[in-house]
Structure formats: C-alpha cells, structure tokens
Design a protein around this motif. Structure first.
Motif, PDB file in Angstrom:
ATOM      1  N   UNK A 232       0.809  -1.218   0.000  1.00 14.98           N
ATOM      2  CA  UNK A 232       0.000   0.000   0.000  1.00 14.98           C
ATOM      3  C   UNK A 232       0.843   1.269   0.000  1.00 14.98           C
ATOM      4  N   UNK A 233       2.057   1.199   0.567  1.00 13.33           N
ATOM      5  CA  UNK A 233       2.892   2.403   0.643  1.00 13.33           C
ATOM      6  C   UNK A 233       3.296   2.899  -0.750  1.00 13.33           C
ATOM      7  N   UNK A 234       3.129   2.046  -1.762  1.00 15.42           N
ATOM      8  CA  UNK A 234       3.517   2.445  -3.131  1.00 15.42           C
ATOM      9  C   UNK A 234       2.327   2.969  -3.933  1.00 15.42           C
ATOM     10  N   UNK A 235       1.108   2.881  -3.355  1.00 16.68           N
ATOM     11  CA  UNK A 235      -0.102   3.143  -4.145  1.00 16.68           C
ATOM     12  C   UNK A 235      -0.130   4.552  -4.732  1.00 16.68           C
ATOM     13  N   UNK A 236       0.273   5.553  -3.937  1.00 18.73           N
ATOM     14  CA  UNK A 236       0.217   6.919  -4.455  1.00 18.73           C
ATOM     15  C   UNK A 236       1.229   7.125  -5.573  1.00 18.73           C
ATOM     16  N   UNK A 237       2.442   6.589  -5.373  1.00 15.74           N
ATOM     17  CA  UNK A 237       3.477   6.728  -6.405  1.00 15.74           C
ATOM     18  C   UNK A 237       3.059   5.995  -7.686  1.00 15.74           C
ATOM     19  N   UNK A 238       2.399   4.852  -7.551  1.00 16.97           N
ATOM     20  CA  UNK A 238       1.919   4.116  -8.730  1.00 16.97           C
ATOM     21  C   UNK A 238       0.919   4.988  -9.492  1.00 16.97           C
ATOM     22  N   UNK A 239      -0.007   5.598  -8.756  1.00 17.25           N
ATOM     23  CA  UNK A 239      -0.995   6.487  -9.389  1.00 17.25           C
ATOM     24  C   UNK A 239      -0.280   7.646 -10.110  1.00 17.25           C
ATOM     25  N   UNK A 240       0.674   8.283  -9.429  1.00 16.74           N
ATOM     26  CA  UNK A 240       1.364   9.430 -10.042  1.00 16.74           C
ATOM     27  C   UNK A 240       2.240   9.009 -11.221  1.00 16.74           C
ATOM     28  N   UNK A 241       2.703   7.774 -11.200  1.00 16.12           N
ATOM     29  CA  UNK A 241       3.593   7.298 -12.273  1.00 16.12           C
ATOM     30  C   UNK A 241       2.832   6.879 -13.520  1.00 16.12           C
ATOM     31  N   UNK A 242       1.557   6.494 -13.348  1.00 12.61           N
ATOM     32  CA  UNK A 242       0.844   5.882 -14.480  1.00 12.61           C
ATOM     33  C   UNK A 242      -0.363   6.687 -14.960  1.00 12.61           C
ATOM     34  N   UNK A 243      -1.178   7.186 -14.027  1.00  6.18           N
ATOM     35  CA  UNK A 243      -2.457   7.767 -14.443  1.00  6.18           C
ATOM     36  C   UNK A 243      -2.293   9.120 -15.139  1.00  6.18           C
ATOM     37  N   UNK A 244      -3.321   9.500 -15.882  1.00  4.96           N
ATOM     38  CA  UNK A 244      -3.370  10.865 -16.415  1.00  4.96           C
ATOM     39  C   UNK A 244      -3.637  11.761 -15.220  1.00  4.96           C
ATOM     40  N   UNK A 245      -2.802  12.776 -15.027  1.00  7.70           N
ATOM     41  CA  UNK A 245      -2.877  13.554 -13.788  1.00  7.70           C
ATOM     42  C   UNK A 245      -3.590  14.882 -13.985  1.00  7.70           C
ATOM     43  N   UNK A 246      -4.144  15.391 -12.896  1.00  9.93           N
ATOM     44  CA  UNK A 246      -4.739  16.725 -12.930  1.00  9.93           C
ATOM     45  C   UNK A 246      -3.604  17.739 -12.841  1.00  9.93           C
ATOM     46  N   UNK A 247      -3.893  19.013 -13.154  1.00  8.27           N
ATOM     47  CA  UNK A 247      -2.811  20.008 -13.130  1.00  8.27           C
ATOM     48  C   UNK A 247      -2.244  20.161 -11.717  1.00  8.27           C
ATOM     49  N   UNK A 248      -3.061  19.913 -10.707  1.00  4.67           N
ATOM     50  CA  UNK A 248      -2.572  20.034  -9.323  1.00  4.67           C
ATOM     51  C   UNK A 248      -1.594  18.913  -8.971  1.00  4.67           C
ATOM     52  N   UNK A 249      -1.814  17.753  -9.588  1.00  4.21           N
ATOM     53  CA  UNK A 249      -1.007  16.589  -9.239  1.00  4.21           C
ATOM     54  C   UNK A 249       0.285  16.482 -10.040  1.00  4.21           C
ATOM     55  N   UNK A 250       0.356  17.175 -11.170  1.00  5.23           N
ATOM     56  CA  UNK A 250       1.444  16.930 -12.107  1.00  5.23           C
ATOM     57  C   UNK A 250       2.790  16.918 -11.417  1.00  5.23           C
ATOM     58  N   UNK A 251       3.526  15.856 -11.660  1.00  4.34           N
ATOM     59  CA  UNK A 251       4.786  15.662 -10.966  1.00  4.34           C
ATOM     60  C   UNK A 251       5.843  15.299 -12.000  1.00  4.34           C
ATOM     61  N   UNK A 252       6.346  16.322 -12.747  1.00  5.64           N
ATOM     62  CA  UNK A 252       7.199  16.022 -13.891  1.00  5.64           C
ATOM     63  C   UNK A 252       8.474  15.275 -13.516  1.00  5.64           C
ATOM     64  N   UNK A 253       8.913  15.437 -12.275  1.00  3.51           N
ATOM     65  CA  UNK A 253      10.193  14.817 -11.960  1.00  3.51           C
ATOM     66  C   UNK A 253      10.044  13.502 -11.205  1.00  3.51           C
ATOM     67  N   UNK A 254       8.833  12.934 -11.171  1.00  3.34           N
ATOM     68  CA  UNK A 254       8.702  11.629 -10.521  1.00  3.34           C
ATOM     69  C   UNK A 254       9.458  10.596 -11.367  1.00  3.34           C
ATOM     70  N   UNK A 255      10.531  10.044 -10.822  1.00  2.00           N
ATOM     71  CA  UNK A 255      11.378   9.181 -11.668  1.00  2.00           C
ATOM     72  C   UNK A 255      10.602   8.066 -12.362  1.00  2.00           C
ATOM     73  N   UNK A 256       9.687   7.412 -11.658  1.00  2.00           N
ATOM     74  CA  UNK A 256       8.988   6.283 -12.290  1.00  2.00           C
ATOM     75  C   UNK A 256       8.156   6.736 -13.486  1.00  2.00           C
ATOM     76  N   UNK A 257       7.715   7.994 -13.479  1.00  2.00           N
ATOM     77  CA  UNK A 257       6.935   8.497 -14.620  1.00  2.00           C
ATOM     78  C   UNK A 257       7.849   8.796 -15.808  1.00  2.00           C
ATOM     79  N   UNK A 258       9.125   9.000 -15.519  1.00  2.00           N
ATOM     80  CA  UNK A 258      10.090   9.302 -16.579  1.00  2.00           C
ATOM     81  C   UNK A 258      10.620   8.030 -17.242  1.00  2.00           C
ATOM     82  N   UNK A 259      10.195   6.895 -16.743  1.00  2.00           N
ATOM     83  CA  UNK A 259      10.534   5.628 -17.405  1.00  2.00           C
ATOM     84  C   UNK A 259       9.599   5.504 -18.598  1.00  2.00           C
ATOM     85  N   UNK A 260      10.167   5.726 -19.781  1.00  2.00           N
ATOM     86  CA  UNK A 260       9.385   5.757 -21.028  1.00  2.00           C
ATOM     87  C   UNK A 260      10.244   5.174 -22.139  1.00  2.00           C
ATOM     88  N   UNK A 261      10.333   3.842 -22.219  1.00  2.00           N
ATOM     89  CA  UNK A 261      11.197   3.244 -23.238  1.00  2.00           C
ATOM     90  C   UNK A 261      10.868   3.782 -24.629  1.00  2.00           C
TER      91      UNK A 261
END
Ligand SMILES: O=C(O)[C@H](O)[C@@H](O)[C@H](O)[C@H](O)COP(=O)(O)O
Length: 268
Positions: free
Chosen positions: A215-244
C-alpha cells in the motif's frame, strides 16, 4: 487472476491478486524474454535492481525454471548498486548472489558487478567503461535510436517516493543525459553512496519492468501511471520518466499497490 490492461502511453499494467501470483507471472515473463533474446541474438542481458524485487524472482531457482532457463547465456548487470563491499548486507550484488545467482549456472565472468574497492565516482566510471567494452564486442546490443546500450530486460523496483534504480525525485542524477552510469553521495535512501544507470539507458532497453508492491507504493503508482490533474502533475517523478523509446514497459503490482489507479476495479 491478474487484472491486466494497457494504458495508451504508460505500458501494460498487471495487478495481481497476491504476491505469490505476482512472482509466478514475473518469473514466467523473465523466462520468456530470456528465451526470445537468446533465440534472437544468442545471449540474454538482464539488469537487476535491489530491494524486494529480488525475492519476488526467487522461483527462478526452482523447477521448472531452473531447468528450462539457459543460464549459460545470461549476462547480469545492475541498474543501481550501493557503494559498499560485496559482502556487505546492503550490497545489491550480494542480495542477488545469495538469492539467485549462486543457485544457478550463470558464469561468474558473465556477472558484471561494480568495483567495490573504489569511490562511487570511480565505480560509476569503471562500470560504464565495462559496459562500453561489451557493446563494442557486441555482447550487449547497441541501441539504434540513441547512443546507449539496448539491454534485453531492465528490472526496476519502485520506492514509495517514486524512485527507480537510484534516481530519486528532484535529484540532479535525473538530469544526466550524456553518461550511461552516474553516481550519488547523498542518496535519500541509505546507504548514501550509490551508482545508477541514467534515464537514457533505462529508456533504451528492449523491455523495462517496474515492480511495486504494498500500500505504501499506491500513491506513487498512481502518479507514475495515471493521467494527472494540473494540481497533481509531478514532472520529476522518476517512475513516470521511465518511457522506453522503442521498447516495452510493463508494471507488475499487487492489489494494495494498484489500489489508487484510475478505474481500479478488481473482480473478486
Ligand atoms: O538499491 C536500491 O535501493 C534499489 O535498486 C531501489 O531502487 C529499490 O528497487 C526500490 O527502493 C524499491 O525497493 P523495495 O521494493 O524494497 O521497496
């Protein structure tokens, strides 16, 4: 049964009922990519991380996998390593060796670990040099789209802050573009001295897997994968920058880690 779907640009998502099911699916996937890579170019270049991921790979040393995997064709690397002695309990090499590598027939000369007798900076430089030599001799394929190696499979864990390998949120290591391997002396997760693959290397792989459980990873999973609202946008979340850029991205998670994904529904 896992709930599986493909996000339009964040890859394939597999949410498993429990850790047992996740680990079976994960080792099945690794065995499949191993076989396909060996068929295609004679070897399998696999990149490991540290953390809980390694225990989730434990079934690889049990039947049927220990017999069907062609271990002699494996070359093993690390996406990140803690700069400690190879016998230290914090060593990612030691974790993988004790859990997996000492129990199967991977050639010791195919295990590409860091020099643990030098500084973090020198260890990073030497590790990159060693990989460059292996690209020159074509053990590791060169990417066609970037000046990077194209590893067959990079396995990443993810922290609850969204870090992958030793690429932490807002850390300058995230910005490194010209080196394949960089170093840190101030890692927010201990121990502080580490080496890590950079994002261009991770994003040049043929397949990248991110494993997140609990469960401790649930928020990071959401921020890494889902389409985010402008309030949530987290451009430097490393897991979101994984884009082969021309490879596959697959997320393996359990229900608690996937519980904050948009539209998460689980058929009981
Ligand atoms: O050496 C490391 O610290 C790891 O490579 C790191 O990136 C790890 O994979 C994550 O922190 C997830 O670890 P857990 O799965 O144990 O939470």
């Amino acid at each position: 049964m896992a709930l599986t779907w493909t996000h339009k640009d964040r890859g394939e998502i597999r949410v498993h009922e429990n850790l047992e099911e996740l680990s079976i699916d994960l080792v099945d996937y690794i065995a499949e990519i191993s076989e396909a890579s060996i068929k295609e170019h004679g070897v399998f270049c696999i990149v490991l991380s540290g953390g809980s991921l390694i225990n989730l790979m434990g079934k690889l040393v049990e039947p049927p996998y220990n017999k069907i995997v062609d271990w002699a064709k494996w070359y093993v690397f690390w996406a990140d390593e803690r700069v400690v002695g190879k016998n230290h309990d914090d060593s990612n090499y030691k974790l993988a060796k004790d859990t997996l590598l000492s129990k199967v027939n991977v050639f010791p000369r195919h295990i590409c670990s860091i020099n643990d007798t030098v500084s973090a900076e020198d260890a990073a430089t030497e590790y990159e040099f060693a990989i460059r030599q292996m690209v020159k001799t074509r053990t590791v394929i060169a990417s066609e789209n970037s000046d990077c190696p194209r590893f067959d499979l990079i396995l990443l864990g993810m922290g609850s802050d969204g870090h992958v390998a030793s690429l932490f949120p807002n850390h300058p290591a995230l910005e490194v573009k010209d080196d394949w391997v960089t170093f840190l002396t101030d890692s927010p997760k201990l121990p502080p001295e580490r080496i890590t693959f950079t994002l261009p290397v991770i994003n040049s792989a043929a397949s990248v897997v991110v494993v997140a459980t609990g469960e401790s990873k649930a928020n990071a999973v959401h921020l890494a994968i889902d389409d985010l609202t402008s309030l949530e946008t987290s451009p430097s979340l490393p897991a979101r920058l994984v884009q082969p850029s021309s490879g596959n991205l697959i997320w393996f998670m359990d229900k608690p880690a996937g519980s904050k994904l948009d539209g998460f529904k689980f058929s009981e």
